[in-house]
Design an enzyme around this catalytic site. Structure first.
Site, PDB file in Angstrom:
ATOM      1  N   CYS A 162       5.311  63.576 -29.733  1.00 63.84           N
ATOM      2  CA  CYS A 162       5.950  62.694 -30.724  1.00 63.84           C
ATOM      3  C   CYS A 162       6.664  63.428 -31.856  1.00 63.84           C
ATOM      4  O   CYS A 162       7.343  62.800 -32.661  1.00 63.84           O
ATOM      5  CB  CYS A 162       4.926  61.731 -31.268  1.00 63.84           C
ATOM      6  SG  CYS A 162       4.168  60.776 -29.934  1.00 63.84           S
ATOM      7  N   HIS A 301       4.733  59.322 -40.521  1.00 64.54           N
ATOM      8  CA  HIS A 301       4.608  59.200 -39.067  1.00 64.54           C
ATOM      9  C   HIS A 301       4.144  57.773 -38.766  1.00 64.54           C
ATOM     10  O   HIS A 301       4.676  57.134 -37.874  1.00 64.54           O
ATOM     11  CB  HIS A 301       3.635  60.255 -38.540  1.00 64.54           C
ATOM     12  CG  HIS A 301       3.571  60.314 -37.057  1.00 64.54           C
ATOM     13  ND1 HIS A 301       4.692  60.497 -36.280  1.00 64.54           N
ATOM     14  CD2 HIS A 301       2.530  60.178 -36.190  1.00 64.54           C
ATOM     15  CE1 HIS A 301       4.337  60.469 -35.005  1.00 64.54           C
ATOM     16  NE2 HIS A 301       3.034  60.281 -34.926  1.00 64.54           N
ATOM     17  N   GLU A 312      -3.194  60.141 -42.331  1.00 64.41           N
ATOM     18  CA  GLU A 312      -1.948  60.538 -43.002  1.00 64.41           C
ATOM     19  C   GLU A 312      -2.020  60.211 -44.500  1.00 64.41           C
ATOM     20  O   GLU A 312      -1.573  60.999 -45.337  1.00 64.41           O
ATOM     21  CB  GLU A 312      -0.747  59.840 -42.341  1.00 64.41           C
ATOM     22  CG  GLU A 312       0.594  60.405 -42.803  1.00 64.41           C
ATOM     23  CD  GLU A 312       1.772  59.907 -41.974  1.00 64.41           C
ATOM     24  OE1 GLU A 312       1.578  59.048 -41.077  1.00 64.41           O
ATOM     25  OE2 GLU A 312       2.903  60.387 -42.227  1.00 64.41           O
ATOM     26  N   LYS A 333       8.361  52.569 -38.289  1.00 67.75           N
ATOM     27  CA  LYS A 333       7.931  52.226 -36.920  1.00 67.75           C
ATOM     28  C   LYS A 333       7.517  50.758 -36.823  1.00 67.75           C
ATOM     29  O   LYS A 333       7.490  50.187 -35.745  1.00 67.75           O
ATOM     30  CB  LYS A 333       6.776  53.120 -36.463  1.00 67.75           C
ATOM     31  CG  LYS A 333       7.208  54.552 -36.128  1.00 67.75           C
ATOM     32  CD  LYS A 333       6.081  55.334 -35.467  1.00 67.75           C
ATOM     33  CE  LYS A 333       6.509  56.739 -35.069  1.00 67.75           C
ATOM     34  NZ  LYS A 333       6.544  57.668 -36.217  1.00 67.75           N
ATOM     35  N   HIS A 338       7.757  53.040 -31.758  1.00 65.23           N
ATOM     36  CA  HIS A 338       7.572  54.490 -31.670  1.00 65.23           C
ATOM     37  C   HIS A 338       8.490  55.056 -30.593  1.00 65.23           C
ATOM     38  O   HIS A 338       8.251  54.876 -29.402  1.00 65.23           O
ATOM     39  CB  HIS A 338       6.108  54.797 -31.353  1.00 65.23           C
ATOM     40  CG  HIS A 338       5.746  56.235 -31.571  1.00 65.23           C
ATOM     41  ND1 HIS A 338       6.675  57.251 -31.527  1.00 65.23           N
ATOM     42  CD2 HIS A 338       4.560  56.826 -31.848  1.00 65.23           C
ATOM     43  CE1 HIS A 338       6.069  58.409 -31.751  1.00 65.23           C
ATOM     44  NE2 HIS A 338       4.786  58.180 -31.952  1.00 65.23           N
ATOM     45  N   PHE A 398       0.455  64.143 -30.355  1.00 62.99           N
ATOM     46  CA  PHE A 398      -0.548  64.579 -29.387  1.00 62.99           C
ATOM     47  C   PHE A 398      -0.230  66.036 -29.041  1.00 62.99           C
ATOM     48  O   PHE A 398       0.927  66.406 -28.904  1.00 62.99           O
ATOM     49  CB  PHE A 398      -0.468  63.744 -28.105  1.00 62.99           C
ATOM     50  CG  PHE A 398      -1.099  62.382 -28.218  1.00 62.99           C
ATOM     51  CD1 PHE A 398      -1.781  61.989 -29.353  1.00 62.99           C
ATOM     52  CD2 PHE A 398      -1.019  61.494 -27.162  1.00 62.99           C
ATOM     53  CE1 PHE A 398      -2.377  60.730 -29.454  1.00 62.99           C
ATOM     54  CE2 PHE A 398      -1.608  60.236 -27.239  1.00 62.99           C
ATOM     55  CZ  PHE A 398      -2.286  59.852 -28.391  1.00 62.99           C
TER      56      PHE A 398
END
Lengths: 411, 91
Positions: A162, A301, A312, A333, A338, A398
């Site tokens: 990502c 994010h 976060e 998002k 995403h 990830f």
């Protein structure tokens, strides 16, 4: 050594919120969602039937079938976005320059991979079409772009899940700063709405539940009732250029990139840690030479998963201290979903648009405060901001590779 | 099973349609002696054409095909492969 400064001089996009930067901005700053019921042959087999699809039929965007027929959807979207970014930057279409292409993609030509397997395993045929290798390979989009523009410089593909396209932009920024090249097309592309890939996301239970009242409100970052992310698709491409090179040819200048940092979140392959995310932001701030309290807005994010959003938030507090409560944070998002490997580039573009408009994009669907998420997330409506100079965009992933980019408003 | 009868014209129509519709070759520059390379068919484009022809007529081109230079060469080998296939099936 004379310090080279890097600016953004062109933007092109294919997204769930429109296929021009103008349409994207209009939708984002008015809080509109591009999330809807997934349209696809296998929708009945999905647990999560929500997605943020790009309305992009290549036949409508290319002159000839041969311009797109040999490309996977990632290549079609990224090439179109690159052509538009190049026009926006007033660069010639055939350049034969020592310029670079830096692309991030999380899952490459996964739709073509799936089509190939379907042909062999399901239809029982025993051969695949000749372009299959060239459509499946991860560097297919970057290669299509570099070939189209006749670039002879670096032709590079980054796959860090990502954060892929934030890394691509950051590495292009570094190479231009070093003097290897004067400009580059940098960004990302991903189109992972294939049956097998959606199923693999379902199995890790990170996808959002469908909102029973409003499908488009299914992604709820930082809200107590958030239930996960919504998969999107698209491509976002930026022209990154050395400042004097841009000025000498009278190019439009949208913003300056003043910081880039990457750090690895090594504690777990998929569970984010405060330390890992904080280290990423710290690296970008250090690279920029700014004091942390210079940052006024963070495009988070903000996936809408329980873990990411509270981690976060905590990481932002760790880096910014009291200033965390003065700056604004939002997750766009909530509107565009995403975009995986393209997320960092799309969000970088939105951050640049934020600086241009003196306006902070909202986090929509934020109606139930979570005590662990207690910052100004620009809930539900955009906010105007004065004396706006610096904004940051975060991407985590990830696998651990985090990337933060810092942008400065053009004076 | 008796073989499906396919004429030289069927083959020609199919290949020419392919060149015009899939490869966007201008119909006005097409003639049997056209060299495939000169009308804009590169080696990958040629593989795509072979792929479609094989699929349509259920035949298999040889691995080596340097001898196929013109459109006529392509039509001839296609037709011969169809004849061979039918012979095998009827024998």
């Amino acid at each position: 050594m004379h310090c080279r400064r890097i600016v953004i001089t062109g933007m092109g996009v294919v997204s769930p919120l429109g296929n021009t930067p103008e349409a994207l901005a209009q939708n984002i700053f008015s809080g509109k969602s591009g999330i809807q019921r997934f349209e696809g042959a296998f929708v009945d087999k999905l647990i999560c039937k929500v997605a943020a699809q790009a309305k992009f039929d290549p036949a409508d965007y290319f002159v000839k079938k041969s311009d797109y027929a040999i490309l996977d959807r990632i290549g079609q979207m990224a090439l179109y976005a690159s052509i538009e970014a190049t026009k926006d930057a007033n660069l010639p279409l055939k350049q034969q320059q020592n310029a670079g292409v830096y692309i991030g993609t999380g899952m490459g030509g996964i739709l073509s991979v799936e089509e190939g397997y379907e042909t062999l395993f399901k239809k029982g045929e025993n051969r695949l079409k000749p372009y299959t290798v060239l459509m499946c390979m991860y560097n297919s989009a970057a290669s299509a772009i570099a070939t189209h523009f006749e670039f002879s410089g670096p032709n590079l593909t980054f796959s860090t899940a990502c954060s892929s396209s934030a890394i691509a932009i950051g590495q292009a920024y570094k190479d231009i700063k070093l003097g290897d090249i004067n400009y580059a097309l940098a960004g990302g592309t991903d189109a992972i709405l294939a049956y097998a890939s959606i199923k693999s996301w379902e199995s890790i239970r990170t996808l959002a539940d469908e909102d029973p009242d409003d499908v488009s409100a299914s992604c709820k970052p930082f809200s107590a009732d958030r239930s996960g992310l919504v998969i999107g698709e698209g491509a976002a491409m930026l022209v990154l250029e050395e400042l004097e090179h841009a000025q000498s040819r009278g190019a439009p200048i949208y913003a300056e990139i003043v910081g880039y940092g990457t750090a690895n979140d090594f504690k777990h392959v998929a569970i984010p840690s405060v330390e890992g995310q904080a280290a990423t932001m710290q690296a970008a701030i250090k690279n920029s030479g700014l004091a942390p309290d210079a940052i006024q807005y963070i495009n988070a994010h903000g996936t809408g998963t329980k873990f990411n959003d509270e981690t976060e938030t905590e990481a932002i507090k760790q880096i910014f201290g009291k200033h965390a409560y003065q700056l604004a944070v939002s997750s766009t998002k909530s509107m565009h979903g995403h975009l995986m490997g393209a997320a960092g580039a799309l969000e970088a573009m939105i951050t640049v648009q934020s600086l241009l408009r003196n306006e902070l994009p909202p986090t929509i669907n934020l109606n139930n405060p979570d005590p662990k998420c207690d910052l100004n997330y620009v809930p539900n409506q955009s906010q105007k901001i004065e004396n706006y100079r610096y904004a940051m965009s975060n991407s985590f992933a990830f696998g651990g590779t985090g990337a933060s980019l810092i942008f400065k408003k053009v004076e | 099973m008796s073989p499906v009868l396919i004429s030289k014209n069927d083959v020609k129509d199919f290949v020419i349609n392919l060149l015009i519709n899939e490869k966007e070759i201008d119909a006005n520059i097409l003639n049997p002696e056209s060299k495939l390379k000169e009308i804009g068919i590169d080696s990958f484009g040629f593989l795509e054409i072979i792929f479609s022809i094989e699929h349509e007529f259920d035949i298999k081109f040889p691995q080596e095909f340097q001898d196929i230079v013109t459109l006529q060469d392509c039509l001839d080998i296609t037709y011969n492969l169809i004849i061979d296939k039918n012979k095998t099936r009827t024998s």
